[in-house]
Scaffold this active site. Structure first.
Site, PDB file in Angstrom:
ATOM      1  N   GLY C 249       0.831  -1.201   0.000  1.00  0.00           N
ATOM      2  CA  GLY C 249       0.000   0.000   0.000  1.00  0.00           C
ATOM      3  C   GLY C 249       0.865   1.249   0.000  1.00  0.00           C
ATOM      4  N   PHE C 250       1.657   1.405   1.064  1.00  0.00           N
ATOM      5  CA  PHE C 250       2.624   2.503   1.197  1.00  0.00           C
ATOM      6  C   PHE C 250       1.960   3.879   1.191  1.00  0.00           C
ATOM      7  CE2 PHE C 250       4.561  -1.003  -1.352  1.00  0.00           C
ATOM      8  CZ  PHE C 250       5.256  -1.579  -0.302  1.00  0.00           C
ATOM      9  N   GLY C 478       1.102  -6.237   4.391  1.00  0.00           N
ATOM     10  CA  GLY C 478       2.399  -6.884   4.333  1.00  0.00           C
ATOM     11  C   GLY C 478       3.159  -6.681   5.629  1.00  0.00           C
ATOM     12  N   ILE C 641       8.339  -4.253  20.861  1.00  0.00           N
ATOM     13  CA  ILE C 641       8.383  -4.999  19.606  1.00  0.00           C
ATOM     14  C   ILE C 641       7.430  -6.184  19.731  1.00  0.00           C
ATOM     15  CG2 ILE C 641       9.854  -6.335  18.056  1.00  0.00           C
ATOM     16  CD1 ILE C 641      10.392  -3.250  18.150  1.00  0.00           C
ATOM     17  N   ASN C 643       6.529  -8.407  17.325  1.00  0.00           N
ATOM     18  CA  ASN C 643       7.041  -9.614  16.680  1.00  0.00           C
ATOM     19  C   ASN C 643       8.356  -9.279  15.977  1.00  0.00           C
ATOM     20  OD1 ASN C 643       7.673 -11.604  14.725  1.00  0.00           O
ATOM     21  ND2 ASN C 643       5.553 -12.319  14.688  1.00  0.00           N
ATOM     22  N   PRO C 644       9.476  -9.644  16.579  1.00  0.00           N
ATOM     23  CA  PRO C 644      10.778  -9.231  16.041  1.00  0.00           C
ATOM     24  C   PRO C 644      11.028  -9.707  14.609  1.00  0.00           C
ATOM     25  CG  PRO C 644      11.036 -10.694  17.962  1.00  0.00           C
ATOM     26  CD  PRO C 644       9.575 -10.411  17.832  1.00  0.00           C
ATOM     27  N   GLU C 717       7.551   3.108   8.866  1.00  0.00           N
ATOM     28  CA  GLU C 717       8.112   4.168   8.032  1.00  0.00           C
ATOM     29  C   GLU C 717       9.489   4.632   8.452  1.00  0.00           C
ATOM     30  OE1 GLU C 717       4.466   6.833   6.857  1.00  0.00           O
ATOM     31  OE2 GLU C 717       3.970   5.646   8.611  1.00  0.00           O
TER      32      GLU C 717
END
Lengths: 351, 165, 753
Positions: C249-250, C478, C641, C643-644, C717
């Site tokens: 998407g970004f 993603g 974090i 999920n590393p 980002e």
């Protein structure tokens, strides 16, 4: 894509007859043609599919020491043919530096020779382009032309030929075998592609119906195997067209250049053989100074066609580098990044 | 004009009538055979998302006319796993996070299978990177892709050795 | 859409808690088997294909379309044009809120940019629709196109980004510059860039009476739904959108754009399901992009190398018909402790589609300029770039004076530099070569991105069989929502992840807000966390208020939820399973909702940002100018974090975008026509595998008690920021050439003779 008639000829003669009609085009792998058709750049009425023809997919060593490569041999099969890569390493390296593995698996030898320019104004059907539509004008001139031609261009057209493969082939005096309405003939690859002049739409010496059936490398071509390189400057490390490229092949005997072949890519509407530079190098001792002088000569007639003056200097430099690498000797194996100046990034760093 | 063609797709022979000669292998797979695992990212041979194997070789299916490939043997991502049993590359892509959005993934995996068959890259990461450069990944999963290919390749080499021993 | 069959990866690690574990993607098996269904993979019975015809002029109007020619093509069903289209309920030119952008949906013959949709051809086959669009052979009346950063009169926009003030200042910048011993006054240019997710925008739209069913990738299900409802004048509950997977998407799939709207209109026009997929070249126009910038940085430093002032001005562009302004100069607000800071923006209008958020909007462009200028200043002051940054380390947010909610940037610098071997760097440029004679350079940049929170809601359920469910209309572009949010959900309801039915990706679920601003995991995660706590509280009420329960009398706060049981806090031997609690209460299930939202008080009191430090090594051919990044190390502190495994991938991706920003990406516009001349993936260069070196990511431990309940800052980002600067600075260090126009090109680097 425009609707077209699909023809699958049973023989080369049938193919030639079918393709001689106006609006017909040969279909081999289609990696370039389909791209052009999807972009509306080519709108053929009839596709003559030659991929099912027998006998055009062989690599043959001829009695006189020539090598004959069928037009339907894929770029990948040719590059990975061990004997071929050993005898003509610069050609194999050029092949492997072009496009992607997928495209090389599909694209054919004949198709590679006939691929069209990547000039954005040729591709953009809303732009004027003398190559796409004779007499319409050239929007590349005065446009975004940083990567356009610096040699052999005209006011009518400043496009370049994008092939990597053709560059070492032209250097090695490759011959193109053509089947046409008047039977078989052959021409030097150097004479296949035309410079634009006033008629850039006429890109090659081929006549309607002409089918390239094979490319031949003459016996002398293999004499350069020990000192042959192809080098290509790109804007990304792989899967990019050349900004400029060069093929250099040397025959060195007793420390002197006995024979030499030099050609440039990405600089003109055809692969650019640098004969004046070759003449200078013959008999010389391989060294930076003479390479530089050769580069100067190779680009003596160059002039910018737009915002691309840097390409002239870059072309000179790549000539020097290609000659230097060729003189150093063909590597035992094609580098991990074929034709890349950055191929040999070894570990150690020195201040 | 209609043309009858036959293809072997993932091991099964498929005969059909093509009502339009313009249909590419990619659009045939996706829109007519509804095998949508193969993706269309650019439709111009510039991204690799549509990579399939044709007669054992990886190609961009977007630039291949279906009619010209009459008789071809085609392997798509749907034909790679054996039921629930993932191909080693598929498992390695998961283990090494060789994807994010997953859209380029079928093309990456088909390309990697093709590359391993070509046998040019070996275990050299630099050669793997070069040989996988025909598959763009906008998410930037390249590091995981290279790791996955190396692991799968090593595992398959090992099992081949065991089999031949 | 078939039921999603998500699988957990084989043999993943588990240490009692789900959050923090490196689970592999739960949608991994679907994705590697080609079974993940993206929008364009749908094919409802009777579906037709729609293809847009787009404008080849950038400004003017369409004067004719050869509709008859298109309709003559076999298989073409209809041609939608300004004169032949279903009506919309509202004028698409009316902006009802700041998240509504004007779109081109055939409301007139006017053309405002190249690649604007001007008609839609609907046909039985894709081939027919595609050729039908060509046969329209549009004619135009063209006006001169406005192109580039000097296209016309500049003006100061009312706001930049999403509601940021156009100008900001603290302290006296002119005095700071005047007193400076060293001054840098440099101008940097960044090009227009296009998101180019691998998945082109696509929609399959199906009207059934006044019900509308949609498959479409979206980063904002409810925003899209609301916009569709408004445009078509239908109630929210008549619309169902499925977006289980986005092929990237970004930012470009955040808000409803013109093309998917045209797909819905086309389906209405023909009364059949319609699929409309953008061709790659059509991605360069109607679906947003990152605007070009020209940024002037004036920086002063004293004799000790301490900053005295930063003046950061950014020129950008917007379209001729709407407003979005890349807030590039705002990058100078947070990083360096200058006593005087001024940031300002102005803009010109050009004939492009309206710019939009593109991964780190403002931060990416601004960071590249700022990090380059800081590098230039470090050199001018005779200091190592890292030492200079440490000397000017901001203990409080420079532009506001607020304390940071947490800031482990110093640790990022230290750990990143150590891993990279930065201490070995020679300060002077052009000092290092490798064995092959290539120039080698080392550069660094500081990364920063705000820790944002939007609004989200979630619904949690505990069922009598002891399983749970968590429902939230979250989006997986993603980044890994199917996995990371499910991990949060599992902890929230005290169950193993495999016992929680995690539902996301459709518009009938609670509103998860927008997947943007690197805030989705934090926001949706907070909603999930709160919904889980609420449902557990209900369960606890049932148990602790029932004397038959071993938990009777423990009080709601006296129990904790773990492994499908409520357990007495003060006596772990006393517990009761969810199943037992519900079955005794005679309930099939209990449910509760929870929300995630920013905490206004915390936002007032603290500056909240993630930080990082990126180090890059480049190699440059000294004669031929070609560049390759040899390695990159990024150390990032972004709170908790989840999920590393997935976080590392996100950070890798961001770093690659940074590399791409510095060296590759650029849309090239013809100055005369306003058309983009490289609207394809062969010449709009994004990095290929061979461009990407070994990458190393360190996630630095950081606990933030203020950002949100879970302490998550977001990582989507930040990876770009710092990275582009690090690569650019490394190119300078390798060559001694300071390139200020990006991407860096070969011709700038032809140095050696």
């Amino acid at each position: 894509m425009k609707q077209f008639e699909y023809v699958r000829p049973a023989s080369v003669a049938e193919a030639v007859a079918a393709a001689a009609r106006p609006g017909a085009a040969y279909l081999a792998a289609g990696t370039n043609l389909l791209d052009l058709m999807k972009g509306g750049v080519s709108r053929p009425d009839r596709l003559v599919d030659i991929t099912h023809l027998d006998g055009l997919d062989r690599i043959e060593r001829l009695a006189d020491g020539s090598l004959r490569i069928g037009a339907l041999v894929s770029n990948a099969d040719l590059a990975h043919d061990a004997e071929f890569a050993r005898c003509y390493p610069a050609v194999a390296e050029a092949l492997l530096s072009g496009a992607s593995a997928q495209l090389r698996n599909a694209a054919t030898v004949g198709g590679n020779l006939l691929q069209r320019t990547r000039c954005a104004y040729f591709y953009d059907t809303a732009s004027r382009c003398n190559k796409r539509e004779a007499g319409s004008g050239c929007d590349a001139r005065g446009g975004e032309n940083r990567t356009h031609a610096v040699l052999g261009w005209s006011e009518s057209c400043i496009a370049t030929h994008p092939s990597d493969f053709c560059v070492p082939l032209v250097a090695l005096d490759a011959i193109v075998e053509i089947e046409g309405r008047a039977g078989r003939r052959e021409i030097a690859l150097d004479d296949l592609h035309r410079l634009p002049g006033e008629t850039p739409a006429r890109e090659t010496a081929l006549e309607p119906g002409d089918l390239i059936v094979a490319v031949r490398l003459p016996p002398a071509a293999r004499e350069f195997a020990a000192h042959a390189r192809y080098l290509k400057v790109r804007e990304r490390t792989s899967y990019a067209f050349a900004v400029v490229s060069a093929a250099a092949a040397l025959r060195i005997e007793n420390g002197r250049i006995r024979d030499v072949r030099l050609a440039l890519g990405g600089v003109a509407a055809r692969p650019w053989r640098a004969r004046a530079a070759e003449d200078l190098l013959k008999g010389a001792t391989p060294a930076k100074d003479v390479f530089r002088e050769a580069a100067r000569r190779a680009l003596a007639d160059a002039k910018p066609s737009g915002d691309n003056a840097f390409k002239i200097e870059l072309a000179r430099r790549i000539v020097v580098r290609a000659l230097t690498l060729a003189a150093a000797g063909t590597p035992a194996r094609i580098p991990a990044l074929p034709a890349s100046p950055l191929a040999s990034t070894s570990g150690a760093i020195h201040a | 004009m209609n043309h009858s063609i036959s293809l072997t797709v993932n091991g099964a022979r498929r005969d059909f009538v093509l009502d339009d000669v313009r249909v590419t292998l990619l659009d045939l797979l996706r829109e007519r055979l509804h095998l949508t695992g193969t993706k269309k990212g650019c439709d111009r041979g510039q991204c690799g998302a549509c990579t399939i194997l044709v007669d054992g070789k990886r190609i961009n299916s977007c630039l291949a006319l279906a009619i010209s490939h009459d008789g071809a043997d085609i392997l798509t991502i749907e034909g790679v796993a054996r039921g629930d049993q993932l191909h080693p590359l598929q498992a390695a892509f998961i283990a090494h996070d060789g994807f994010q959005c997953g859209f380029c993934t079928p093309g990456q995996i088909m390309s990697a299978i093709g590359m391993m068959r070509e046998g040019q890259a070996g275990d050299d990461p630099e050669r793997i990177r070069e040989c996988m450069s025909g598959n763009l990944c906008r998410c930037g999963a390249y590091a995981g892709i290279v790791d996955a290919v190396r692991e799968a390749q090593a595992g398959m080499d090992e099992s081949n050795q065991r089999r031949s021993a | 859409m078939p039921e999603l069959n998500l699988t957990s990866a084989p043999a993943h690690l588990r240490h009692g808690s789900n959050i923090g574990q490196p689970l592999t993607r739960r949608d991994g098996v679907l994705k590697v088997k080609g079974q993940a269904t993206y929008a364009a993979d749908n094919h409802p019975p009777g579906m037709l294909f729609a293809v847009m015809a787009v404008s080849s002029i950038a400004r003017g109007r369409v004067t004719s379309l050869d509709i008859a020619a298109a309709k003559r093509h076999p298989g073409v069903v209809d041609v939608m044009t300004p004169d032949h289209k279903p009506p919309l309920a509202v004028d698409p030119e009316v902006k009802t809120n700041p998240f509504v952008f004007r779109m081109e949906v055939l409301q007139s013959n006017e053309v405002r940019y190249a690649n604007q949709p001007i008609a839609v051809v609907i046909a039985e086959t894709l081939e027919a629709a595609t050729e039908g669009a060509v046969l329209l052979a549009p004619r135009y009346e063209a006006l001169p196109a406005l192109v580039g950063l000097d296209a016309g009169e500049s003006y100061v926009p009312p706001v930049v980004g999403v509601g940021n003030p156009t100008e900001n200042h603290r302290g006296d910048v002119e005095a700071g510059l005047a007193s400076a011993e060293k001054q840098i006054d440099a101008t940097y240019e960044t090009p227009p860039q296009y998101h180019n997710a691998m998945e082109p925008h696509a929609i399959v739209a199906h009207w059934d009476g006044d019900h509308l069913s949609i498959d479409m990738p979206t980063q904002g299900l409810m925003l899209s739904l609301a916009r569709i409802a408004e445009l078509f004048g239908i109630a929210h509950d008549k619309i169902h959108i499925r977006s289980p997977f986005l092929g990237g998407g970004f930012g470009s799939k955040g808000l409803m754009a013109g093309p998917p709207t045209l797909g819905i209109m086309a389906a209405k026009l023909v009364g059949k399901p319609v699929k409309l997929v953008l061709r790659r070249e059509q991605m360069f126009g109607p679906v947003g992009h990152r605007a070009p910038t020209r940024q002037r940085l004036r920086i002063g430093a004293d004799g000790e190398g301490r900053l005295t002032a930063i003046d950061h001005h950014a020129r950008t562009v917007s379209s001729t018909f709407d407003d979005f302004y890349e807030p590039a100069a705002d990058a100078s607000h947070t990083l360096y402790a200058a006593p005087a800071i001024r940031t300002s923006h102005d803009a010109v209008r050009v004939n492009t589609g309206t710019p939009l958020f593109m991964r780190a909007p403002g931060e990416a462009t601004g960071s590249l300029a700022l990090e380059s200028a800081i590098d230039e200043m470090a050199w001018a002051c005779g200091l190592d770039p890292l030492a200079f940054r440490l000397k000017n380390y901001a203990e409080v947010e420079p532009i506001t004076g607020r304390p940071f909610s947490s800031k482990a940037l110093r640790a990022c610098y230290e750990q990143g530099a150590a891993r990279f071997g930065w201490a070995q760097r020679v300060r002077e440029p052009r000092q290092m070569r490798d064995d092959a004679g290539l120039l080698v350079g080392w550069g660094m940049g500081t990364a920063t991105f705000p820790a944002l929170m939007f609004q989200a809601e979630a619904r949690a359920v505990i069922r009598r069989d002891g399983s749970g469910a968590m429902e939230i209309g979250a989006h997986d572009m993603g980044q890994g929502a199917w996995t990371a949010l499910a991990q949060i959900a599992a902890d929230a309801v005290g169950l193993d992840i495999d016992r929680v039915d995690f539902k996301a990706g459709t518009s009938d679920l609670p509103d998860a807000g927008i997947a943007g601003g690197s805030a989705h995991t934090a926001t949706a995660g907070a909603a999930i966390h709160s919904a889980g706590a609420a449902v557990i509280a209900k369960l606890a009420d049932l148990a602790t208020g029932d004397e038959r329960s071993p938990l009777f009398g423990a009080g709601n706060a006296g129990v904790i939820a773990r492994d499908g049981k409520l357990i007495r806090r003060d006596d772990a031997s006393r517990s009761e399973s969810y199943a037992d609690i519900l079955s005794r209460a005679g309930l099939v299930e209990v449910e509760a909702r929870g929300t995630g939202a920013p905490n206004p008080a915390a936002m007032q009191d603290y500056a909240m940002h993630a930080h990082g430090a990126v180090f890059a090594e480049v190699k440059v051919d000294p004669e031929l100018g070609q560049v390759r990044v040899a390695r990159m190390v990024g150390a990032f502190a972004a709170g908790r974090i989840v999920n590393p495994h997935l976080v590392r991938s996100q950070l890798y991706g961001g770093m690659i975008w940074g590399l791409s920003f510095a060296l590759h990406e650029e849309a090239i516009t013809d100055r005369r026509s306003g058309r983009i001349m490289n609207a394809n993936l062969a010449e709009y260069h994004i990095p290929v595998n061979a461009d990407v070196p070994p990458l190393d990511v360190i996630t630095v431990e950081e606990h933030d008690p203020h950002v949100n309940a879970l302490g998550i800052k977001g990582v989507g980002e930040i990876g770009i920021t710092g990275s582009a600067g690090a690569v650019a600075n490394a190119v300078w260090h390798a060559t001694g050439v300071r390139v200020r126009r990006f991407p860096i090109k070969i011709e700038e680097l032809l140095t050696d003779l």
